[in-house]
Design an enzyme around this catalytic site. Structure first.
Site, PDB file in Angstrom:
ATOM      1  NE  ARG A  27      -3.875  -2.332   2.138  1.00 17.69           N
ATOM      2  CZ  ARG A  27      -3.837  -3.641   1.838  1.00 17.69           C
ATOM      3  NH1 ARG A  27      -2.672  -4.251   1.655  1.00 17.69           N
ATOM      4  NH2 ARG A  27      -4.956  -4.333   1.729  1.00 17.69           N
ATOM      5  N   GLY A  94      -1.418 -11.673  -5.205  1.00 17.65           N
ATOM      6  CA  GLY A  94      -2.828 -11.312  -5.324  1.00 17.65           C
ATOM      7  C   GLY A  94      -3.062  -9.863  -4.938  1.00 17.65           C
ATOM      8  CB  SER A 167     -11.578 -10.102   0.450  1.00 16.71           C
ATOM      9  OG  SER A 167     -10.492  -9.710  -0.371  1.00 16.71           O
ATOM     10  CG  ASP A 318      -2.511 -14.098   5.109  1.00 22.92           C
ATOM     11  OD1 ASP A 318      -3.281 -14.712   4.349  1.00 22.92           O
ATOM     12  OD2 ASP A 318      -2.188 -12.912   4.924  1.00 22.92           O
ATOM     13  NE  ARG A 393       0.996 -15.533   4.533  1.00 24.68           N
ATOM     14  CZ  ARG A 393       1.821 -14.521   4.795  1.00 24.68           C
ATOM     15  NH1 ARG A 393       2.838 -14.682   5.613  1.00 24.68           N
ATOM     16  NH2 ARG A 393       1.641 -13.343   4.245  1.00 24.68           N
TER      17      ARG A 393
HETATM   18  C1  S3P Z   1      -4.081  -9.083   1.967  1.00 22.17           C
HETATM   19  C2  S3P Z   1      -5.334  -9.542   2.232  1.00 22.17           C
HETATM   20  C3  S3P Z   1      -5.640 -10.963   2.481  1.00 22.17           C
HETATM   21  C4  S3P Z   1      -4.398 -11.753   2.801  1.00 22.17           C
HETATM   22  C5  S3P Z   1      -3.262 -11.442   1.874  1.00 22.17           C
HETATM   23  C6  S3P Z   1      -2.908  -9.963   1.937  1.00 22.17           C
HETATM   24  C7  S3P Z   1      -3.896  -7.633   1.695  1.00 22.17           C
HETATM   25  O1  S3P Z   1      -6.245 -11.517   1.335  1.00 22.17           O
HETATM   26  O2  S3P Z   1      -4.679 -13.135   2.778  1.00 22.17           O
HETATM   27  O3  S3P Z   1      -2.111 -12.194   2.227  1.00 22.17           O
HETATM   28  O4  S3P Z   1      -2.762  -7.142   1.767  1.00 22.17           O
HETATM   29  O5  S3P Z   1      -4.910  -6.968   1.410  1.00 22.17           O
HETATM   30  P1  S3P Z   1      -7.828 -11.341   1.048  1.00 22.17           P
HETATM   31  O6  S3P Z   1      -8.098  -9.913   0.841  1.00 22.17           O
HETATM   32  O7  S3P Z   1      -8.079 -12.122  -0.196  1.00 22.17           O
HETATM   33  O8  S3P Z   1      -8.516 -11.915   2.240  1.00 22.17           O
END
Ligand code: S3P
Length: 433
Positions: A27, A94, A167, A318, A393
């Site tokens: 971020r 992701g 999420s 996580d 992990r």
């Molecule tokens: C994260 C949100 C989580 C987490 C990922 C990091 C983030 O995923 O599992 O490791 O930085 O916003 P989700 O938003 O899919 O729950």
């Protein structure tokens, strides 16, 4: 492919310098990229995921310099990003893909976002559907449910959206999209995921208001560009959790993790470990980079099984692989439920955790939304060959299991740790292993 072989140590003691928090590191780049001014970020996580964010944001024309864990971002302003000439490669991350898809939905150019095989297999309708509801032009493979995703930025509307899953990636994608929107965005439903985006946006002067049930973002106007935010990234609680569980399950251990982020949306693992009987001390609580931070000390403990479900899940999602290791070393039954999100992570973490813990001798059954296992306080774990399946992990969770397993544990594809904790093996070896 690296295999690491470990034997249980007699004693486990150490003070661990934690890597910077992964979520906050991502971020800090993305938000500062569209801010006004220059930001200096220290203790940035030099993990592969956050490096993917840096390279994608550079490809959008943002000047980013990095020396070790210090990163300097020259903000391009809210409309200063440029169309990239190539596909943005988000690697395994992701967070990179989903947050950038949101931000780029409101930028006036075309982008394609993709990543490695694991990322391309993960569900994306969770972001494409709500972004389309705000007016975004976004599509991808499998009717918009898989990367590569194509985004043609347009003038977005605001509006209301009820989040169906907790999420932070979905929530943040929508907040970033709404920054350049024409009207306010209201989010309701499962807003109870990690709140680093909201905190950082507020610290940069963006109008984001949060109540128990709603998040409201007022879009930026011509006159209001967010101000660059320099910060020190706090230690990552998701990385610290490996050392907390290691100390709690080992019979002769004391581990100290200074400067860890204690944001309440991230401390579910500490709550569960306490409920399981872990001896945990939190000292020197303070605020750093708009986040609560403290030093956490964990000592050898007698653990008992627990129930992990409901509102706790987003606060420790996580950490569930390593908490399953803790449960395997706890007396009695542990039930993990409401955690179907585990199936949408870097691997299907219900399937991969069950398979690996079985290989280590644990009585464990998968369920649709979690798992049930029966632990043993004298650690009935036995060393075995286990896989990370390329999931960072999991590699670290099996390393923690090896610390109390009888005999030798071989962890295959051990280099996966580079995604979030490149120094993990070095740190483990510095503890005398
Ligand atoms: C994260 C949100 C989580 C987490 C990922 C990091 C983030 O995923 O599992 O490791 O930085 O916003 P989700 O938003 O899919 O729950």
């Amino acid at each position: 492919m690296t295999t690491i072989t470990l034997m249980p140590p007699r004693r486990l003691r150490g003070i661990v310098t934690l890597p910077g928090d992964k979520s906050i590191s991502h971020r800090s780049i993305i938000l500062n990229a569209v801010a006004h001014g220059v930001a200096e970020i220290t203790n940035f996580l030099i993990g592969a995921d956050c490096l993917s964010t840096i390279s994608c944001v550079r490809a959008l024309g943002v000047n980013i310099e990095r020396q070790g864990t210090t990163v300097r971002v020259v903000g391009a302003g809210r409309k200063g990003l440029c169309e990239p000439s190539e596909v943005l490669d988000c690697g395994n991350s992701g967070t990179t893909l989903r947050l950038l898809a949101g931000l780029l939905s409101g930028q006036p150019f075309f982008t394609v976002l993709s990543g490695d095989a694991s990322l391309r297999s993960r569900p994306q309708r969770r972001i494409t559907e709500p972004l389309r509801a705000l007016g975004a032009w976004i599509d991808g493979c499998a009717n918009g449910d898989r990367a590569p995703l194509a985004v043609r930025g347009v003038d977005l509307q605001g509006g209301s959206y009820e989040l169906p899953i907790a999420s932070a990636q979905v929530k943040s994608a929508l907040l970033l999209a709404a920054l350049n929107g024409a009207s306010p965005l209201n989010l309701t439903g499962r807003i109870d995921s990690r709140d680093h985006t909201e905190r950082m946006m507020r610290a940069m002067g963006i109008d984001v208001q949060t109540s128990e049930t709603t998040i409201m973002l007022n879009p930026l106007s011509e006159l209001r560009t967010p101000q660059a935010l320099s910060l020190r990234v706090p230690g990552d609680p998701s990385s610290a959790a490996f050392w907390w569980v290691a100390a709690a399950i080992h019979p002769d251990a004391e581990m100290v993790t200074p400067g860890v982020c204690l944001n309440p949306t991230r401390t579910g693992a500490l709550d569960v470990l306490r409920a399981m009987g872990a001896r945990i001390e939190v000292a020197n609580e303070r605020v750093e980079g708009n986040e609560p931070v403290g030093d956490v000390i964990v000592r050898s403990s007698q653990l008992r099984g627990s129930e992990i479900g409901g509102a706790l899940i987003p606060r420790l999602i996580d950490e569930l692989p390593v908490l399953a290791v803790a449960a395997a070393c706890a007396e009695g039954e542990t039930v993990i439920r409401d955690a179907q999100e585990l199936r949408a992570k870097e691997t299907d973490r219900i399937a991969t955790v069950v398979e690996s813990l079985r290989a280590l001798g644990v009585r464990i059954e998968p369920t649709a939304d979690g798992m049930t296992l029966t632990g043993n306080a004298d650690s009935g774990l036995r060393g075995a060959v286990v896989h990370s399946y390329g999931d960072h992990r999991l590699a670290m969770a099996w390393a923690v299991a090896s610390l109390v397993a009888r005999g030798e544990t071989a962890i295959q594809e051990a280099d996966a740790v580079a995604v979030s904790y490149p120094d993990f093996w070095e740190t483990l070896h510095s503890l005398g292993l």
